[in-house]
Design a protein around this motif. Structure first.
Motif, PDB file in Angstrom:
ATOM      1  N   SER A  52     -15.455  -1.027  -0.187  1.00 46.14           N
ATOM      2  CA  SER A  52     -15.412  -2.483  -0.279  1.00 46.14           C
ATOM      3  C   SER A  52     -15.572  -2.922  -1.729  1.00 46.14           C
ATOM      4  CB  SER A  52     -16.522  -3.106   0.570  1.00 46.14           C
ATOM      5  OG  SER A  52     -17.781  -2.882  -0.039  1.00 46.14           O
ATOM      6  N   GLU A  53     -15.161  -4.136  -1.988  1.00 44.63           N
ATOM      7  CA  GLU A  53     -15.334  -4.716  -3.307  1.00 44.63           C
ATOM      8  C   GLU A  53     -16.820  -4.761  -3.676  1.00 44.63           C
ATOM      9  OE1 GLU A  53     -14.876  -9.164  -4.829  1.00 44.63           O
ATOM     10  OE2 GLU A  53     -12.960  -8.273  -4.246  1.00 44.63           O
ATOM     11  N   GLN A  54     -17.661  -5.088  -2.709  1.00 41.36           N
ATOM     12  CA  GLN A  54     -19.106  -5.146  -2.943  1.00 41.36           C
ATOM     13  C   GLN A  54     -19.644  -3.778  -3.354  1.00 41.36           C
ATOM     14  OE1 GLN A  54     -21.219  -7.739  -3.075  1.00 41.36           O
ATOM     15  NE2 GLN A  54     -22.851  -6.317  -3.617  1.00 41.36           N
ATOM     16  N   GLU A  55     -19.203  -2.719  -2.686  1.00 42.26           N
ATOM     17  CA  GLU A  55     -19.659  -1.374  -3.033  1.00 42.26           C
ATOM     18  C   GLU A  55     -19.248  -1.004  -4.456  1.00 42.26           C
ATOM     19  OE1 GLU A  55     -19.656   1.147   1.101  1.00 42.26           O
ATOM     20  OE2 GLU A  55     -17.713   0.379   0.392  1.00 42.26           O
ATOM     21  N   ARG A  86      -9.149  -4.702   5.717  1.00 38.29           N
ATOM     22  CA  ARG A  86      -9.861  -3.429   5.883  1.00 38.29           C
ATOM     23  C   ARG A  86     -10.660  -3.065   4.650  1.00 38.29           C
ATOM     24  NH1 ARG A  86      -6.129   1.163   7.422  1.00 38.29           N
ATOM     25  NH2 ARG A  86      -8.079   2.293   7.344  1.00 38.29           N
ATOM     26  N   GLY A  87     -10.283  -3.573   3.503  1.00 36.68           N
ATOM     27  CA  GLY A  87     -10.967  -3.239   2.267  1.00 36.68           C
ATOM     28  C   GLY A  87     -10.034  -2.568   1.285  1.00 36.68           C
TER      29      GLY A  87
END
Length: 182
Positions: A52-55, A86-87
């Protein structure tokens, strides 16, 4: 030893804690790109993994906006694929493509390096000598991560002399993905 964002032990360290090698003249987005690119080419982020973008933002230790800009550039460079709803996916390895790229790089790098050597100032020649010493040190200590960083710096230095401006096309940077992780 660190873990990749999927929790797998990698023996590698990325993110804000290791971003000190990055030149301060770079923007936050460029720093995020460098951190993520290194994580991908050294297989710290496994090919085919969904993230993910956050990760990725947490991995870099840099805010979401610069990380988002880095993701867009990584997508253009085909290192990350954006999967709607989905990411993100780290692009799978393409061995045939990597071999073709290495064949092209071998020819182009020779031309660029010869041109850079002809145009180098005394200060640049001193930096080349320093990089050569550092390359040898990396070989002796089997330090693949710093070798890749030096290779990227060497390429950027050569291209900057040839084009008289900071320049760093993907085909000239560092070793091909996966070649230093084995």
């Amino acid at each position: 030893m660190s873990e990749d964002i999927m929790g797998k032990k990698t023996g590698l360290a990325f993110g804000a804690g290791k971003a000190g090698y990055l030149p301060l003249r770079k923007s936050l987005a460029e720093r995020a790109y460098d951190i993520l690119e290194e994580a991908i080419i050294t297989l710290g982020l496994a090919p085919g993994s969904i993230i993910s973008e956050q990760e990725l933002s947490e991995l870099t230790g840099i805010g979401r906006t610069p990380t988002r800009e880095a993701i867009q550039r990584l997508s253009r460079d085909r290192l990350i694929q954006v999967l709607p709803k989905r990411g993100l996916m780290v692009s799978p390895l393409d061995l045939v493509g990597q071999l073709n790229l290495l064949e092209l790089r071998r020819e182009v790098e020779g031309l660029v390096c010869r041109s850079a050597a002809r145009r180098a100032t005394l200060d640049q020649r001193v930096r080349f000598s320093s990089i050569a010493v550092d390359f040898r040190s990396c070989i002796v200590s089997n330090d693949q991560i710093n070798f890749a960083r030096l290779d990227k710096e060497f390429g950027e230095l050569c291209l900057g002399m040839v084009f008289k401006t900071p320049c760093s096309p993907r085909w000239f940077e560092g070793p091909s993905r996966g070649t230093i992780a084995s």
